[in-house]
Motif scaffolding. Structure first.
Motif, PDB file in Angstrom:
ATOM      1  N   GLU A 366     -35.493   3.971  15.797  1.00  9.83           N
ATOM      2  CA  GLU A 366     -34.385   3.243  15.188  1.00  9.83           C
ATOM      3  C   GLU A 366     -34.587   1.735  15.301  1.00  9.83           C
ATOM      4  O   GLU A 366     -34.359   0.983  14.337  1.00  9.83           O
ATOM      5  N   VAL A 367     -35.008   1.304  16.469  1.00 14.25           N
ATOM      6  CA  VAL A 367     -35.204  -0.131  16.693  1.00 14.25           C
ATOM      7  C   VAL A 367     -36.351  -0.665  15.843  1.00 14.25           C
ATOM      8  O   VAL A 367     -36.246  -1.733  15.230  1.00 14.25           O
ATOM      9  N   LYS A 368     -37.444   0.084  15.797  1.00 13.64           N
ATOM     10  CA  LYS A 368     -38.589  -0.359  15.005  1.00 13.64           C
ATOM     11  C   LYS A 368     -38.228  -0.433  13.523  1.00 13.64           C
ATOM     12  O   LYS A 368     -38.584  -1.396  12.831  1.00 13.64           O
ATOM     13  N   LYS A 369     -37.514   0.560  13.028  1.00 10.55           N
ATOM     14  CA  LYS A 369     -37.088   0.565  11.627  1.00 10.55           C
ATOM     15  C   LYS A 369     -36.191  -0.635  11.328  1.00 10.55           C
ATOM     16  O   LYS A 369     -36.352  -1.320  10.310  1.00 10.55           O
ATOM     17  N   ALA A 370     -35.249  -0.903  12.226  1.00  5.47           N
ATOM     18  CA  ALA A 370     -34.333  -2.032  12.026  1.00  5.47           C
ATOM     19  C   ALA A 370     -35.087  -3.356  12.010  1.00  5.47           C
ATOM     20  O   ALA A 370     -34.836  -4.222  11.159  1.00  5.47           O
ATOM     21  N   LYS A 371     -36.029  -3.517  12.926  1.00  8.64           N
ATOM     22  CA  LYS A 371     -36.802  -4.756  12.984  1.00  8.64           C
ATOM     23  C   LYS A 371     -37.664  -4.930  11.741  1.00  8.64           C
ATOM     24  O   LYS A 371     -37.796  -6.039  11.212  1.00  8.64           O
ATOM     25  N   ASN A 372     -38.232  -3.841  11.246  1.00 10.03           N
ATOM     26  CA  ASN A 372     -39.028  -3.911  10.012  1.00 10.03           C
ATOM     27  C   ASN A 372     -38.163  -4.330   8.823  1.00 10.03           C
ATOM     28  O   ASN A 372     -38.595  -5.117   7.967  1.00 10.03           O
ATOM     29  N   GLN A 373     -36.932  -3.801   8.757  1.00  5.18           N
ATOM     30  CA  GLN A 373     -36.032  -4.151   7.655  1.00  5.18           C
ATOM     31  C   GLN A 373     -35.624  -5.621   7.726  1.00  5.18           C
ATOM     32  O   GLN A 373     -35.571  -6.296   6.702  1.00  5.18           O
ATOM     33  N   ILE A 374     -35.334  -6.100   8.912  1.00  4.89           N
ATOM     34  CA  ILE A 374     -34.953  -7.505   9.076  1.00  4.89           C
ATOM     35  C   ILE A 374     -36.110  -8.415   8.676  1.00  4.89           C
ATOM     36  O   ILE A 374     -35.938  -9.391   7.945  1.00  4.89           O
ATOM     37  N   GLU A 375     -37.305  -8.072   9.152  1.00  6.43           N
ATOM     38  CA  GLU A 375     -38.478  -8.893   8.840  1.00  6.43           C
ATOM     39  C   GLU A 375     -38.765  -8.888   7.343  1.00  6.43           C
ATOM     40  O   GLU A 375     -39.062  -9.939   6.748  1.00  6.43           O
ATOM     41  N   ALA A 376     -38.682  -7.722   6.715  1.00  2.00           N
ATOM     42  CA  ALA A 376     -38.965  -7.628   5.284  1.00  2.00           C
ATOM     43  C   ALA A 376     -37.992  -8.473   4.472  1.00  2.00           C
ATOM     44  O   ALA A 376     -38.387  -9.205   3.552  1.00  2.00           O
ATOM     45  N   SER A 400     -32.270 -27.159  14.899  1.00  2.59           N
ATOM     46  CA  SER A 400     -33.581 -27.600  14.444  1.00  2.59           C
ATOM     47  C   SER A 400     -34.126 -26.590  13.438  1.00  2.59           C
ATOM     48  O   SER A 400     -33.952 -25.383  13.611  1.00  2.59           O
ATOM     49  N   TRP A 401     -34.799 -27.092  12.408  1.00  2.00           N
ATOM     50  CA  TRP A 401     -35.384 -26.184  11.422  1.00  2.00           C
ATOM     51  C   TRP A 401     -36.457 -25.293  12.066  1.00  2.00           C
ATOM     52  O   TRP A 401     -36.781 -24.228  11.545  1.00  2.00           O
ATOM     53  N   ARG A 402     -36.973 -25.707  13.221  1.00  2.37           N
ATOM     54  CA  ARG A 402     -37.994 -24.904  13.910  1.00  2.37           C
ATOM     55  C   ARG A 402     -37.444 -23.583  14.436  1.00  2.37           C
ATOM     56  O   ARG A 402     -38.203 -22.662  14.751  1.00  2.37           O
ATOM     57  N   LEU A 403     -36.115 -23.477  14.536  1.00  5.35           N
ATOM     58  CA  LEU A 403     -35.510 -22.200  14.925  1.00  5.35           C
ATOM     59  C   LEU A 403     -35.844 -21.109  13.918  1.00  5.35           C
ATOM     60  O   LEU A 403     -35.871 -19.926  14.254  1.00  5.35           O
ATOM     61  N   LYS A 404     -36.088 -21.502  12.675  1.00  4.27           N
ATOM     62  CA  LYS A 404     -36.448 -20.536  11.639  1.00  4.27           C
ATOM     63  C   LYS A 404     -37.720 -19.789  12.020  1.00  4.27           C
ATOM     64  O   LYS A 404     -37.816 -18.564  11.850  1.00  4.27           O
ATOM     65  N   ASP A 405     -38.697 -20.518  12.545  1.00  3.19           N
ATOM     66  CA  ASP A 405     -39.964 -19.889  12.918  1.00  3.19           C
ATOM     67  C   ASP A 405     -39.832 -19.039  14.176  1.00  3.19           C
ATOM     68  O   ASP A 405     -40.621 -18.132  14.412  1.00  3.19           O
ATOM     69  N   LYS A 406     -38.827 -19.330  15.004  1.00  2.00           N
ATOM     70  CA  LYS A 406     -38.623 -18.571  16.233  1.00  2.00           C
ATOM     71  C   LYS A 406     -37.766 -17.326  16.003  1.00  2.00           C
ATOM     72  O   LYS A 406     -37.719 -16.443  16.873  1.00  2.00           O
ATOM     73  N   TYR A 407     -37.096 -17.264  14.847  1.00  3.06           N
ATOM     74  CA  TYR A 407     -36.157 -16.178  14.602  1.00  3.06           C
ATOM     75  C   TYR A 407     -36.834 -14.808  14.636  1.00  3.06           C
ATOM     76  O   TYR A 407     -36.414 -13.912  15.368  1.00  3.06           O
ATOM     77  N   LEU A 408     -37.906 -14.641  13.850  1.00  7.31           N
ATOM     78  CA  LEU A 408     -38.581 -13.349  13.814  1.00  7.31           C
ATOM     79  C   LEU A 408     -39.233 -13.013  15.155  1.00  7.31           C
ATOM     80  O   LEU A 408     -39.319 -11.834  15.526  1.00  7.31           O
ATOM     81  N   ASP A 409     -39.680 -14.037  15.871  1.00  6.73           N
ATOM     82  CA  ASP A 409     -40.228 -13.786  17.212  1.00  6.73           C
ATOM     83  C   ASP A 409     -39.156 -13.212  18.119  1.00  6.73           C
ATOM     84  O   ASP A 409     -39.401 -12.288  18.901  1.00  6.73           O
ATOM     85  N   GLY A 410     -37.950 -13.751  18.011  1.00  2.19           N
ATOM     86  CA  GLY A 410     -36.839 -13.250  18.817  1.00  2.19           C
ATOM     87  C   GLY A 410     -36.490 -11.817  18.484  1.00  2.19           C
ATOM     88  O   GLY A 410     -36.242 -10.996  19.376  1.00  2.19           O
ATOM     89  N   VAL A 411     -36.490 -11.500  17.183  1.00  2.00           N
ATOM     90  CA  VAL A 411     -36.195 -10.136  16.743  1.00  2.00           C
ATOM     91  C   VAL A 411     -37.289  -9.181  17.219  1.00  2.00           C
ATOM     92  O   VAL A 411     -37.009  -8.063  17.684  1.00  2.00           O
ATOM     93  N   ALA A 412     -38.546  -9.612  17.124  1.00  2.00           N
ATOM     94  CA  ALA A 412     -39.672  -8.749  17.495  1.00  2.00           C
ATOM     95  C   ALA A 412     -39.645  -8.339  18.963  1.00  2.00           C
ATOM     96  O   ALA A 412     -40.137  -7.270  19.335  1.00  2.00           O
ATOM     97  N   LYS A 413     -39.059  -9.156  19.810  1.00  2.06           N
ATOM     98  CA  LYS A 413     -39.035  -8.880  21.245  1.00  2.06           C
ATOM     99  C   LYS A 413     -37.909  -7.933  21.662  1.00  2.06           C
ATOM    100  O   LYS A 413     -37.857  -7.499  22.815  1.00  2.06           O
ATOM    101  N   VAL A 414     -37.005  -7.598  20.745  1.00  5.24           N
ATOM    102  CA  VAL A 414     -35.854  -6.759  21.087  1.00  5.24           C
ATOM    103  C   VAL A 414     -36.303  -5.343  21.424  1.00  5.24           C
ATOM    104  O   VAL A 414     -37.100  -4.731  20.706  1.00  5.24           O
ATOM    105  N   THR A 415     -35.770  -4.796  22.503  1.00  7.06           N
ATOM    106  CA  THR A 415     -36.067  -3.427  22.927  1.00  7.06           C
ATOM    107  C   THR A 415     -34.809  -2.568  22.822  1.00  7.06           C
ATOM    108  O   THR A 415     -33.697  -3.094  22.703  1.00  7.06           O
ATOM    109  N   PRO A 416     -34.946  -1.246  22.848  1.00  7.46           N
ATOM    110  CA  PRO A 416     -33.755  -0.382  22.863  1.00  7.46           C
ATOM    111  C   PRO A 416     -32.806  -0.728  24.007  1.00  7.46           C
ATOM    112  O   PRO A 416     -31.587  -0.695  23.836  1.00  7.46           O
ATOM    113  N   ALA A 417     -33.365  -1.071  25.176  1.00  2.85           N
ATOM    114  CA  ALA A 417     -32.522  -1.447  26.309  1.00  2.85           C
ATOM    115  C   ALA A 417     -31.725  -2.714  26.014  1.00  2.85           C
ATOM    116  O   ALA A 417     -30.564  -2.851  26.437  1.00  2.85           O
TER     117      ALA A 417
END
Length: 441
Positions: A366-376, A400-417
């Motif tokens: 579920e988490v992987k699917k959600a992250k893929n949808q957000i990234e896409a 800062s506009w640099r938060l845009k580049d950190k956004y997907l990194d933040g999402v990618a690190k999310v775990t089920p926990a």
């Protein structure tokens, strides 16, 4: 549920036009491809060159929204957005939009709780129109008394149509106002009807002079442009506009909610509706990424809410989970749906689903699917030059506009926990506000 977008300067301020203008360039832009500049009057300029097609998007973001308004003066930001199209001495009413359209472009604007944006999408060799005309109306807006009174009726009618005659949006407005007791997010962006009716030309002019200044704005240009040429144009037309003493935003902190709040609204409507809101943090808070993933897990026809409450139990016609972390301060996570029959049974079922994610983490799948949808969605959306600019403008005003580049990194690190942890932390009974819409005959 709806898912919730100068040549004349040298005549009026000749002294400032004789002063030298310097441009500060950010030296750390090579990796991102974003050109970052600042004029000595405080105007920030972000440029992203994209030469795939001969088009460009010009956007100017003002760091002002309904969060800046005070009680009794709600709706000022949105009202002023309307008035920005009423013309200056050089460009009369509707001349701005007509010129853009004659040159094959489109223009529009939008006001949110946190900022206001004006934009034009044009052929890239016409971008000089945007630069000159936006600079002109940054400082030379007319605000005629007769235009103010005429447009006031338009705004009031807009409120009637969008909010008061729309049961869903009316309930959403009431739930949000109930959830916030102190913070300006209590107020709707469009304003309360009584406040709109009382706003004067002097109120608008004072607001305009306070917040529409180069040091309170960000220009974003994306598309088939040359950065050096754009900066020459921006410096020529905006460089002579003096900065203003814009005070740092200071808003009251919303007290921690200690008990569930409830309200019932009776309106002419075809169907009942329930909305449940929880106070949650916004970007760049680390919990925002897990909340985004959680929202995706429960959203859409493949999400938990639809599969359980709509498809399996048949308790609802539709159901939704909605979260947006693009706010300056902590905002709300919304849950809701339209019952198939009994709204009380739907409320019980929705709280059961919410309690389920607090009791046990979602699956890895579920988490992987959600992250893929957000990234896409995030990546493919940037095929649009306008969306590229929108992301830069929003994130810049969030910090800062640099938060845009950190956004997907933040999402990618999310775990089920992580998802379970934010659910347990924020989806508590005492942190909830429940709104029920009861249809009247």
């Amino acid at each position: 549920m709806k898912r919730i977008l100068l040549i004349l300067i040298c005549v009026l301020v000749p002294a400032s036009c004789t002063q030298p203008v310097t441009v500060q360039k950010d030296s750390s832009q090579a990796v991102s491809g974003i050109k970052d500049y600042r004029l000595n009057n405080g105007l920030k300029v972000l440029i992203s060159e994209d030469h795939k097609a001969p088009v460009a998007s010009f956007q100017i973001w003002y760091n002002v929204g309904s969060i800046n308004e005070t009680q009794g003066k709600t709706g000022l930001s949105h009202f002023l957005e309307h008035m920005m199209f009423k013309g200056t001495q050089k460009y009369g009413s509707k001349v701005f939009s007509n010129l853009v359209q004659k040159n094959g472009g489109v223009d529009n604007a939008g006001t949110t709780r946190d900022f206001t944006v004006y934009y034009q999408n044009l052929a890239s060799d016409r971008i000089n129109l945007s630069v000159e005309m936006e600079a002109d109306r940054m400082i030379n807006l007319f605000l005629k008394s007769e235009d103010v009174e005429s447009e006031k009726k338009v705004v009031m009618e807009e409120r009637r149509m969008r909010i008061e005659d729309d049961p869903e949006d009316f309930l959403l407005e009431q739930v949000t106002a109930k959830a916030f007791t102190t913070h300006p997010y209590h107020n709707p962006v469009i304003g309360w009807m009584g406040d709109i009716a009382s706003l004067s030309r002097e109120d608008l002019m004072r607001y305009y002079k306070t917040y529409y200044a180069p040091n309170n704005a960000v220009i974003v240009v994306t598309g088939d442009v040359n950065s050096d040429e754009i900066m020459k144009l921006v410096t020529k037309h905006f460089g002579g506009i003096p900065s203003a003493p814009v005070k740092a935003l200071s808003v009251p902190t919303e007290p921690v909610q200690k008990e569930q709040r409830r309200l019932t609204v009776k309106k002419q409507a075809k169907l009942p509706l329930i909305i449940i809101a929880y106070h949650v943090p916004s970007v760049p808070h680390t919990d925002a990424y897990a909340l985004d993933v959680l929202s995706q897990i429960f959203s859409g026809k493949s999400g938990r809410l639809y599969q359980s409450i709509v498809k399996k139990e048949k308790l609802a016609i539709n159901a939704f989970a909605n979260y947006s972390g693009i706010h300056k301060d902590a905002y709300l996570f919304y849950w809701g749906g339209t019952p198939a029959a009994d709204i009380n049974k739907l409320e019980t079922a929705m709280f059961k689903e919410i309690e389920g994610i607090t009791a046990a983490p979602p699956t890895e799948r579920e988490v992987k699917k959600a992250k893929n949808q957000i990234e896409a969605t995030f990546v493919m959306g940037q095929d649009s030059l306008f969306f590229q600019g929108e992301l830069l403008g929003m994130f810049e005003l969030l910090g800062s506009w640099r938060l845009k580049d950190k956004y997907l990194d933040g999402v990618a690190k999310v775990t089920p926990a992580d998802v379970q942890a934010v659910a347990k932390k924020y989806f508590t009974p005492q942190n909830s506000t429940v709104g029920i819409l009861i249809p009247e005959e």
